[in-house]
Design a protein around this motif. Structure first.
Motif, PDB file in Angstrom:
ATOM      1  N   ALA A  55      54.297  33.048  -3.159  1.00 44.08           N
ATOM      2  CA  ALA A  55      53.442  32.253  -2.277  1.00 44.08           C
ATOM      3  C   ALA A  55      52.708  31.139  -3.023  1.00 44.08           C
ATOM      4  O   ALA A  55      52.005  30.349  -2.401  1.00 44.08           O
ATOM      5  N   LEU A  56      52.886  31.095  -4.337  1.00 44.97           N
ATOM      6  CA  LEU A  56      52.173  30.099  -5.126  1.00 44.97           C
ATOM      7  C   LEU A  56      52.941  28.790  -5.219  1.00 44.97           C
ATOM      8  O   LEU A  56      54.178  28.761  -5.192  1.00 44.97           O
ATOM      9  N   SER A  57      52.182  27.697  -5.374  1.00 47.63           N
ATOM     10  CA  SER A  57      52.747  26.399  -5.734  1.00 47.63           C
ATOM     11  C   SER A  57      52.257  26.054  -7.135  1.00 47.63           C
ATOM     12  O   SER A  57      51.349  26.698  -7.664  1.00 47.63           O
ATOM     13  N   LEU A  58      52.864  25.037  -7.729  1.00 45.17           N
ATOM     14  CA  LEU A  58      52.510  24.705  -9.103  1.00 45.17           C
ATOM     15  C   LEU A  58      52.553  23.198  -9.319  1.00 45.17           C
ATOM     16  O   LEU A  58      53.447  22.503  -8.826  1.00 45.17           O
ATOM     17  N   ILE A  59      51.564  22.707 -10.036  1.00 36.83           N
ATOM     18  CA  ILE A  59      51.571  21.333 -10.538  1.00 36.83           C
ATOM     19  C   ILE A  59      51.800  21.414 -12.043  1.00 36.83           C
ATOM     20  O   ILE A  59      51.000  22.013 -12.766  1.00 36.83           O
ATOM     21  N   GLY A  60      52.911  20.865 -12.502  1.00 38.73           N
ATOM     22  CA  GLY A  60      53.241  20.884 -13.916  1.00 38.73           C
ATOM     23  C   GLY A  60      52.964  19.528 -14.550  1.00 38.73           C
ATOM     24  O   GLY A  60      53.343  18.493 -13.996  1.00 38.73           O
ATOM     25  N   ILE A  61      52.310  19.537 -15.702  1.00 44.68           N
ATOM     26  CA  ILE A  61      51.914  18.300 -16.376  1.00 44.68           C
ATOM     27  C   ILE A  61      52.500  18.269 -17.782  1.00 44.68           C
ATOM     28  O   ILE A  61      52.448  19.259 -18.511  1.00 44.68           O
ATOM     29  N   ASP A  62      53.033  17.120 -18.160  1.00 46.87           N
ATOM     30  CA  ASP A  62      53.443  16.907 -19.541  1.00 46.87           C
ATOM     31  C   ASP A  62      53.522  15.408 -19.799  1.00 46.87           C
ATOM     32  O   ASP A  62      53.763  14.631 -18.871  1.00 46.87           O
ATOM     33  N   GLN A  63      53.309  15.010 -21.048  1.00 49.89           N
ATOM     34  CA  GLN A  63      53.405  13.591 -21.398  1.00 49.89           C
ATOM     35  C   GLN A  63      54.725  13.249 -22.070  1.00 49.89           C
ATOM     36  O   GLN A  63      55.026  12.084 -22.300  1.00 49.89           O
ATOM     37  N   ASP A  64      55.514  14.269 -22.364  1.00 48.78           N
ATOM     38  CA  ASP A  64      56.786  14.077 -23.057  1.00 48.78           C
ATOM     39  C   ASP A  64      57.905  13.879 -22.028  1.00 48.78           C
ATOM     40  O   ASP A  64      58.213  14.792 -21.263  1.00 48.78           O
ATOM     41  N   PRO A  65      58.546  12.692 -21.981  1.00 53.45           N
ATOM     42  CA  PRO A  65      59.600  12.466 -20.980  1.00 53.45           C
ATOM     43  C   PRO A  65      60.789  13.404 -21.124  1.00 53.45           C
ATOM     44  O   PRO A  65      61.447  13.741 -20.130  1.00 53.45           O
ATOM     45  N   THR A  66      61.085  13.854 -22.341  1.00 65.08           N
ATOM     46  CA  THR A  66      62.179  14.807 -22.534  1.00 65.08           C
ATOM     47  C   THR A  66      61.855  16.135 -21.865  1.00 65.08           C
ATOM     48  O   THR A  66      62.703  16.747 -21.199  1.00 65.08           O
ATOM     49  N   ALA A  67      60.617  16.592 -22.026  1.00 61.08           N
ATOM     50  CA  ALA A  67      60.190  17.835 -21.381  1.00 61.08           C
ATOM     51  C   ALA A  67      60.182  17.681 -19.864  1.00 61.08           C
ATOM     52  O   ALA A  67      60.587  18.598 -19.135  1.00 61.08           O
ATOM     53  N   ILE A  68      59.735  16.535 -19.374  1.00 59.98           N
ATOM     54  CA  ILE A  68      59.717  16.278 -17.929  1.00 59.98           C
ATOM     55  C   ILE A  68      61.126  16.382 -17.360  1.00 59.98           C
ATOM     56  O   ILE A  68      61.361  17.034 -16.326  1.00 59.98           O
ATOM     57  N   ALA A  69      62.079  15.735 -18.016  1.00 57.04           N
ATOM     58  CA  ALA A  69      63.461  15.748 -17.527  1.00 57.04           C
ATOM     59  C   ALA A  69      64.033  17.163 -17.541  1.00 57.04           C
ATOM     60  O   ALA A  69      64.689  17.593 -16.576  1.00 57.04           O
ATOM     61  N   PHE A  70      63.789  17.904 -18.619  1.00 51.14           N
ATOM     62  CA  PHE A  70      64.316  19.260 -18.720  1.00 51.14           C
ATOM     63  C   PHE A  70      63.710  20.159 -17.647  1.00 51.14           C
ATOM     64  O   PHE A  70      64.416  20.886 -16.948  1.00 51.14           O
ATOM     65  N   SER A  71      62.381  20.120 -17.508  1.00 48.79           N
ATOM     66  CA  SER A  71      61.708  21.021 -16.567  1.00 48.79           C
ATOM     67  C   SER A  71      61.992  20.659 -15.117  1.00 48.79           C
ATOM     68  O   SER A  71      62.013  21.536 -14.252  1.00 48.79           O
ATOM     69  N   THR A  72      62.198  19.388 -14.845  1.00 45.84           N
ATOM     70  CA  THR A  72      62.556  18.986 -13.482  1.00 45.84           C
ATOM     71  C   THR A  72      63.836  19.687 -13.045  1.00 45.84           C
ATOM     72  O   THR A  72      63.935  20.195 -11.915  1.00 45.84           O
ATOM     73  N   LYS A  73      64.805  19.743 -13.945  1.00 46.14           N
ATOM     74  CA  LYS A  73      66.064  20.435 -13.634  1.00 46.14           C
ATOM     75  C   LYS A  73      65.871  21.940 -13.617  1.00 46.14           C
ATOM     76  O   LYS A  73      66.375  22.633 -12.725  1.00 46.14           O
ATOM     77  N   ARG A  74      65.127  22.443 -14.574  1.00 42.26           N
ATOM     78  CA  ARG A  74      64.950  23.883 -14.697  1.00 42.26           C
ATOM     79  C   ARG A  74      64.220  24.483 -13.494  1.00 42.26           C
ATOM     80  O   ARG A  74      64.496  25.604 -13.071  1.00 42.26           O
ATOM     81  N   LEU A  75      63.276  23.740 -12.949  1.00 42.83           N
ATOM     82  CA  LEU A  75      62.470  24.251 -11.843  1.00 42.83           C
ATOM     83  C   LEU A  75      63.033  23.888 -10.473  1.00 42.83           C
ATOM     84  O   LEU A  75      62.367  24.086  -9.455  1.00 42.83           O
ATOM     85  N   GLU A  76      64.260  23.390 -10.441  1.00 42.41           N
ATOM     86  CA  GLU A  76      64.894  23.039  -9.165  1.00 42.41           C
ATOM     87  C   GLU A  76      64.914  24.193  -8.161  1.00 42.41           C
ATOM     88  O   GLU A  76      64.735  23.971  -6.958  1.00 42.41           O
ATOM     89  N   PRO A  77      65.123  25.452  -8.586  1.00 36.22           N
ATOM     90  CA  PRO A  77      65.116  26.554  -7.599  1.00 36.22           C
ATOM     91  C   PRO A  77      63.776  26.702  -6.872  1.00 36.22           C
ATOM     92  O   PRO A  77      63.720  27.323  -5.813  1.00 36.22           O
ATOM     93  N   PHE A  78      62.711  26.153  -7.438  1.00 33.93           N
ATOM     94  CA  PHE A  78      61.387  26.255  -6.826  1.00 33.93           C
ATOM     95  C   PHE A  78      60.898  24.881  -6.345  1.00 33.93           C
ATOM     96  O   PHE A  78      59.695  24.658  -6.193  1.00 33.93           O
TER      97      PHE A  78
END
Length: 316
Positions: A55-78
């Motif tokens: 039932a939770l939502s999440l706001i994820g923050i990072d300044q590293d564009p490589t991490a942003i790109a990786f996590s965007t794909k990784r968190l696609e199921p959510f």
């Protein structure tokens, strides 16, 4: 690789999130609302929190564009429960708290450099790197090269003593100034290696590299500004969980949590309380910081320095 762990599965992750069980437990009572992961990195903690709290939502923050790109794909199921924002976490978290208010039930911050950043030699974080960079945000103006090659000897000495707790900071700074310019972290490490204490579990140059990295990324300032933003947010119910990796960070968190839990703010030499004795905004959940269990230490040696402190905000 995919890592099976109790309470969830970390899929195709380049590193194991530290204190993963303790983080899940810290937010177990957050049955609905938004958790802000201030240092999303490669999505290890974020994915586990979303998997364990449907039932939770999440706001994820990072300044590293490589991490942003990786996590965007990784968190696609959510995807429908995730919002990813890029920037310095103190600024973005403050903005998120202002926008979402009481919908936010938790703040998580894992302070420090990620495992993948350390392993990517081109980022210049490792003492074996062929570059001298250390910027978490590759677009930031200040890099390790400027710090090492342009700072005065006295400024370098201060950084090494305060951020790295280097005992012979003056001698190390003197050596750096005498032998610069440096073009790589490996070259710098080799130049000061003979000055570093031997026989510890960490590489002798680690503390020097740590001090430079903290300066480059203003890590202690970021942590302080995040705590300021949480304190001034006015959110009435909030779980704050912060993971640190060295004593300077841990001291900042410990002292701030102690302040938040203090009812009386009168001066120590006051004859009697005149402040109203009602200034606490919550309670410290972890009297002592949580550290990694033996099985985690065996599986992930980088967890050995991790400490987790938790505070529960309850404003009446």
């Amino acid at each position: 690789m995919a890592i099976k762990i109790e309470g969830g599965t970390v899929q195709e992750t380049p590193h194991i999130p530290v204190l993963y069980r303790e983080v899940i437990e810290a937010f177990a009572h957050c049955k609905e609302g938004i958790i802000v992961d201030c240092t999303m990195g490669y999505g290890g903690h974020s994915s586990l929190l979303l998997e364990n709290n449907p039932a939770l939502s999440l706001i994820g923050i990072d300044q590293d564009p490589t991490a942003i790109a990786f996590s965007t794909k990784r968190l696609e199921p959510f995807a429908e429960r995730v919002e990813i924002r890029q920037g310095r976490f103190s600024e973005v978290a403050k903005e998120a708290m202002s926008q979402k208010g009481e919908k936010i039930c938790g703040i998580l911050a894992d302070i420090g450099v990620s495992s993948l950043q350390l392993d990517q030699r081109e980022r210049g974080f490792s003492y074996e790197s062929d570059t001298l960079d250390m910027r978490m945000n590759p677009n930031a103006s200040l890099s390790a090269a400027e710090v090492v090659n342009d700072y005065s000897q006295s400024a370098l000495e201060t950084i090494l003593r305060e951020y790295g707790e280097v005992n012979n900071a003056r001698k190390v700074a003197e050596t750096i100034v005498a032998r610069r310019p440096f073009g790589s972290a490996k070259e710098l490490s080799n130049a000061i290696f003979h000055l570093m204490p031997k026989g510890k579990k960490i590489h002798p140059s680690t503390l020097v590299m740590q001090a430079i990295r903290i300066e480059v990324n203003d890590e202690l300032g970021e942590l302080t500004r995040l705590l300021d933003a949480i304190e001034s947010s006015g959110i009435r119910r909030l779980c704050v969980a912060i993971i640190t990796f060295h004593s300077l960070e841990d001291r900042i968190v410990k002292n701030r949590f102690s302040k938040w839990a203090k009812n009386c703010i009168c001066l120590d030499d006051a004859m009697r309380c005149t402040c109203g004795n009602n200034h606490a905004i919550g309670k410290v959940i972890t009297k002592k910081p949580l550290s990694a269990a033996e099985d985690e230490l065996r599986a992930n040696s980088r967890s050995r320095s991790a400490k987790l402190r938790i505070f529960e905000i309850r404003r009446d």
